[in-house]
Motif scaffolding. Structure first.
Motif, short mmCIF file in Angstrom:
data_model
loop_
_atom_site.label_atom_id
_atom_site.label_comp_id
_atom_site.label_asym_id
_atom_site.label_seq_id
_atom_site.Cartn_x
_atom_site.Cartn_y
_atom_site.Cartn_z
N ALA A 183 0.83 -1.21 0.00
CA ALA A 183 0.00 0.00 0.00
C ALA A 183 0.86 1.25 0.00
N HIS A 184 0.40 2.23 -0.79
CA HIS A 184 1.08 3.51 -0.84
C HIS A 184 0.03 4.60 -1.00
N ALA A 185 0.24 5.71 -0.30
CA ALA A 185 -0.72 6.81 -0.34
C ALA A 185 -0.03 8.11 -0.73
N TRP A 186 -0.77 8.93 -1.48
CA TRP A 186 -0.30 10.25 -1.87
C TRP A 186 -1.39 11.26 -1.51
N VAL A 187 -1.03 12.35 -0.89
CA VAL A 187 -1.96 13.45 -0.64
C VAL A 187 -2.10 14.21 -1.96
N ALA A 188 -3.34 14.52 -2.32
CA ALA A 188 -3.62 15.20 -3.59
C ALA A 188 -4.61 16.33 -3.36
N ASP A 189 -4.86 17.07 -4.41
CA ASP A 189 -5.90 18.11 -4.41
C ASP A 189 -5.63 19.22 -3.40
N PHE A 190 -4.39 19.66 -3.29
CA PHE A 190 -4.12 20.83 -2.46
C PHE A 190 -4.87 22.00 -3.07
N PRO A 191 -5.41 22.88 -2.24
CA PRO A 191 -6.20 23.99 -2.78
C PRO A 191 -5.33 24.97 -3.57
N LEU A 192 -5.86 25.44 -4.67
CA LEU A 192 -5.18 26.46 -5.45
C LEU A 192 -5.71 27.84 -5.12
N LEU A 193 -6.98 27.92 -4.78
CA LEU A 193 -7.59 29.19 -4.41
C LEU A 193 -7.46 29.37 -2.90
#
Length: 189
Positions: free
Chosen positions: A152-162
């Protein structure tokens, strides 16, 4: 916001399918023909950008995120403005997000849930050292490969741009708790 159909082009990227559609951002799986790989294309609509200052803010946030290097954060590869659209190109993970996986398969065993939460926390720590916070973290913002296995491997995604500078470390700590609770129970708080 208008959703682009499969096969449309945005810059050099060819849209394959919609991954998520919100009021201000539509996220697609897309083909990058130059590098011959699938990428995530997050398109911010003109309603969210509005002004030249707002577009500059989006570009600055995307540039800041592209400099963030972590084995636990989805890598930002590119960003561009085309017409009234700002788009960000990032790493694609075939496993999808943790929320979708949990809906299909149910909760993870404790040691696997802890492994995912540990990787998410490590990714956020790397982001914090880079001056970036998420502040909206939940299972749908965690991309996973092989959950429920020792690989298993996890990545944090969808950091806010606004309004990216309005997040907090406390908000990210709560987010790790939300991710761990969901992984252990199969549902959010």
């Amino acid at each position: 916001m208008q959703v682009l159909p499969s096969g449309d082009q945005l810059g050099r990227y060819r849209i394959d399918r919609v991954l998520d559609a919100g009021p201000d951002v539509v996220t697609y799986a897309a083909d990058d023909p130059r590098l011959r790989r699938t990428v995530v294309l997050s398109v911010v609509g003109s309603g969210a950008t509005g002004t030249a200052d707002r577009t500059a803010e989006l570009r600055a946030a995307a540039t800041r995120l592209s400099g963030l290097s972590s084995p636990y954060v989805a890598q930002v590869h590119d960003h561009e403005v085309e017409g009234e659209r700002v788009y960000v190109v990032s790493q694609y993970v075939p496993g999808g997000d943790l929320a979708t996986w949990l809906t299909r398969h149910g909760p993870l065993p404790r040691h696997h849930a802890l492994r995912i939460a540990e990787q998410v926390a490590a990714g956020l720590a790397d982001a914090h050292r880079h001056g970036v916070t998420h502040d909206d973290l939940g299972p749908r913002h965690v991309l996973v490969r092989d959950p429920g296995t020792d690989r298993a491997h996890a990545w944090v995604a969808d950091f806010p741009l606004l309004d990216a500078d309005r997040g907090s470390v406390d908000g990210d700590l709560r987010g790790v708790g939300r991710v761990l609770l969901a992984a252990l129970t199969g549902a959010g708080p």
